[in-house]
Design a protein around this motif. Sequence first.
Motif, PDB file in Angstrom:
ATOM      1  N   VAL A  85      22.859   7.146  -8.750  1.00  0.00           N
ATOM      2  CA  VAL A  85      21.519   6.695  -8.380  1.00  0.00           C
ATOM      3  C   VAL A  85      20.489   7.480  -9.192  1.00  0.00           C
ATOM      4  CG1 VAL A  85      19.853   6.425  -6.510  1.00  0.00           C
ATOM      5  CG2 VAL A  85      22.297   6.146  -6.050  1.00  0.00           C
ATOM      6  N   VAL A  86      19.602   6.776  -9.901  1.00  0.00           N
ATOM      7  CA  VAL A  86      18.562   7.428 -10.696  1.00  0.00           C
ATOM      8  C   VAL A  86      17.214   6.819 -10.350  1.00  0.00           C
ATOM      9  CG1 VAL A  86      20.045   8.119 -12.620  1.00  0.00           C
ATOM     10  CG2 VAL A  86      19.037   5.844 -12.604  1.00  0.00           C
ATOM     11  N   TYR A  87      16.171   7.642 -10.367  1.00  0.00           N
ATOM     12  CA  TYR A  87      14.848   7.175  -9.937  1.00  0.00           C
ATOM     13  C   TYR A  87      13.758   8.130 -10.417  1.00  0.00           C
ATOM     14  CZ  TYR A  87      15.739  10.839  -6.513  1.00  0.00           C
ATOM     15  OH  TYR A  87      16.048  12.035  -5.930  1.00  0.00           O
ATOM     16  N   PRO A  88      12.540   7.620 -10.658  1.00  0.00           N
ATOM     17  CA  PRO A  88      11.409   8.485 -10.988  1.00  0.00           C
ATOM     18  C   PRO A  88      10.882   9.135  -9.712  1.00  0.00           C
ATOM     19  CG  PRO A  88      10.696   6.219 -10.930  1.00  0.00           C
ATOM     20  CD  PRO A  88      12.181   6.193 -10.729  1.00  0.00           C
ATOM     21  N   GLN A  89      10.402  10.346  -9.824  1.00  0.00           N
ATOM     22  CA  GLN A  89       9.935  11.082  -8.651  1.00  0.00           C
ATOM     23  C   GLN A  89       8.465  10.766  -8.385  1.00  0.00           C
ATOM     24  OE1 GLN A  89      11.232  14.973 -10.065  1.00  0.00           O
ATOM     25  NE2 GLN A  89      12.889  14.958  -8.583  1.00  0.00           N
ATOM     26  N   VAL A  90       8.236   9.594  -7.778  1.00  0.00           N
ATOM     27  CA  VAL A  90       6.884   9.166  -7.425  1.00  0.00           C
ATOM     28  C   VAL A  90       6.905   8.615  -5.998  1.00  0.00           C
ATOM     29  CG1 VAL A  90       6.230   8.640  -9.801  1.00  0.00           C
ATOM     30  CG2 VAL A  90       7.251   6.859  -8.391  1.00  0.00           C
ATOM     31  N   PRO A  91       5.782   8.724  -5.258  1.00  0.00           N
ATOM     32  CA  PRO A  91       5.723   8.215  -3.889  1.00  0.00           C
ATOM     33  C   PRO A  91       6.081   6.732  -3.831  1.00  0.00           C
ATOM     34  CG  PRO A  91       3.798   9.563  -4.359  1.00  0.00           C
ATOM     35  CD  PRO A  91       4.517   9.377  -5.664  1.00  0.00           C
ATOM     36  N   GLY A  92       6.807   6.360  -2.802  1.00  0.00           N
ATOM     37  CA  GLY A  92       7.239   4.975  -2.658  1.00  0.00           C
ATOM     38  C   GLY A  92       8.603   4.751  -3.280  1.00  0.00           C
ATOM     39  N   VAL A 146       0.846  -1.194   0.000  1.00  0.00           N
ATOM     40  CA  VAL A 146       0.000   0.000   0.000  1.00  0.00           C
ATOM     41  C   VAL A 146       0.882   1.245   0.000  1.00  0.00           C
ATOM     42  CG1 VAL A 146      -1.789   1.275   1.236  1.00  0.00           C
ATOM     43  CG2 VAL A 146      -1.826  -1.220   1.228  1.00  0.00           C
ATOM     44  N   ALA A 147       0.927   1.944  -1.117  1.00  0.00           N
ATOM     45  CA  ALA A 147       1.713   3.182  -1.208  1.00  0.00           C
ATOM     46  C   ALA A 147       0.869   4.398  -0.879  1.00  0.00           C
ATOM     47  CB  ALA A 147       2.304   3.322  -2.608  1.00  0.00           C
ATOM     48  N   VAL A 148      -0.406   4.381  -1.252  1.00  0.00           N
ATOM     49  CA  VAL A 148      -1.313   5.499  -0.991  1.00  0.00           C
ATOM     50  C   VAL A 148      -2.444   5.002  -0.094  1.00  0.00           C
ATOM     51  CG1 VAL A 148      -2.863   7.195  -2.002  1.00  0.00           C
ATOM     52  CG2 VAL A 148      -0.777   6.544  -3.222  1.00  0.00           C
ATOM     53  N   GLY A 149      -2.661   5.670   1.029  1.00  0.00           N
ATOM     54  CA  GLY A 149      -3.721   5.269   1.939  1.00  0.00           C
ATOM     55  C   GLY A 149      -3.231   4.558   3.177  1.00  0.00           C
ATOM     56  N   ALA A 150      -1.925   4.482   3.376  1.00  0.00           N
ATOM     57  CA  ALA A 150      -1.379   3.775   4.531  1.00  0.00           C
ATOM     58  C   ALA A 150      -1.755   4.463   5.840  1.00  0.00           C
ATOM     59  CB  ALA A 150       0.140   3.658   4.414  1.00  0.00           C
ATOM     60  N   GLN A 151      -1.740   5.773   5.829  1.00  0.00           N
ATOM     61  CA  GLN A 151      -2.045   6.516   7.058  1.00  0.00           C
ATOM     62  C   GLN A 151      -3.462   6.216   7.565  1.00  0.00           C
ATOM     63  OE1 GLN A 151       0.009   8.766   8.885  1.00  0.00           O
ATOM     64  NE2 GLN A 151      -1.666   8.633  10.360  1.00  0.00           N
ATOM     65  N   PRO A 152      -4.510   6.381   6.743  1.00  0.00           N
ATOM     66  CA  PRO A 152      -5.853   6.065   7.242  1.00  0.00           C
ATOM     67  C   PRO A 152      -6.048   4.581   7.548  1.00  0.00           C
ATOM     68  CG  PRO A 152      -5.917   6.613   4.904  1.00  0.00           C
ATOM     69  CD  PRO A 152      -4.557   6.989   5.400  1.00  0.00           C
TER      70      PRO A 152
END
Length: 298
Positions: free
Chosen positions: A77-84, A15-21
């Motif tokens: 180090v290279v990476y897309p800028q997305v949550p997670g 779960v990347a989005v919604g973990a807090q609730p």
Amino acid sequence: MANDKAVDAVGVGAVAVGAQPLNASIAGEKPMFWGVSVNQVDTKNKNGFILFGDSFHILAPWGTFGRDVLKAKTAAVVYPQVPGIIEGANAMVAGLEKAGLKVKRVGYEANATDLVGPLTAAGAQSADMIVPQSDAKGCINLAKALEQTGVKAPVVSNPLCLSPVVSKGLGGDVPKWYYGIASSLTADQSDPAAKAMVDAMTKLGKADLAADPWVPTSMATVLTMIKFMNEVGADELTSQAIADKAKAFKGPLVFGAPQVQCAKYPDAPAVCNDQTQFFDYSGKGQFKNASGFVRPPA
């Protein structure tokens, strides 16, 4: 799940989005179990058990591997800028720097397809090791960019680049890189656990899913929860009894590390594992274990 009295424990996927609730709704009343967590909020759950570890603790060993096995001094180090993904890149950079490597990191737009620019900006041409932190789509684009630029430094990827999506996008095989994974590698048939995993998936008619790195950890999470429930006994099942079994669990973990220790880190009490193993892929399904399970730099 929070209000249903018949539910004694909760299993959680990636779960990347919604973990807090999600965590707030359960509110520690019932034990929660993850395979791998990609959210820092999960690690703070005092009645949570992240069996294979969170992205910070199992990506930090990239530094140990780079220093001790590759003898690297510098890393790109290279990476897309997305949550997670961002959090994972932060963990890799922290581990590499803690191990004494000089790191140059570059994030790029999530929808970017030409990744020559980010690789160049990160100094891939002169780095001792290249570290992509990406999803399957990004893995394909990174492999093409590396081939285009002719970079020869070893690439050490997360297991998402082993997805069947990647092999399909690259004409039938995944890149000849190093791959780190916190679980058994299903392609490593010298590992009895991996063979058992593939055999089970084949009997279920889902052999094509065995290569997906989320599948072994998810399956192991369910099996481990069942193990705890069986030990408690059907007539004595309570949330507290299951949590007590989990707190006392030291391994071995199904498809995972031989030893685990939940609550090892006071600032991340839900984390049970901080070990990753690395494999060298030579093509045509041939993987060689290059490290065994290693921990983050001290």
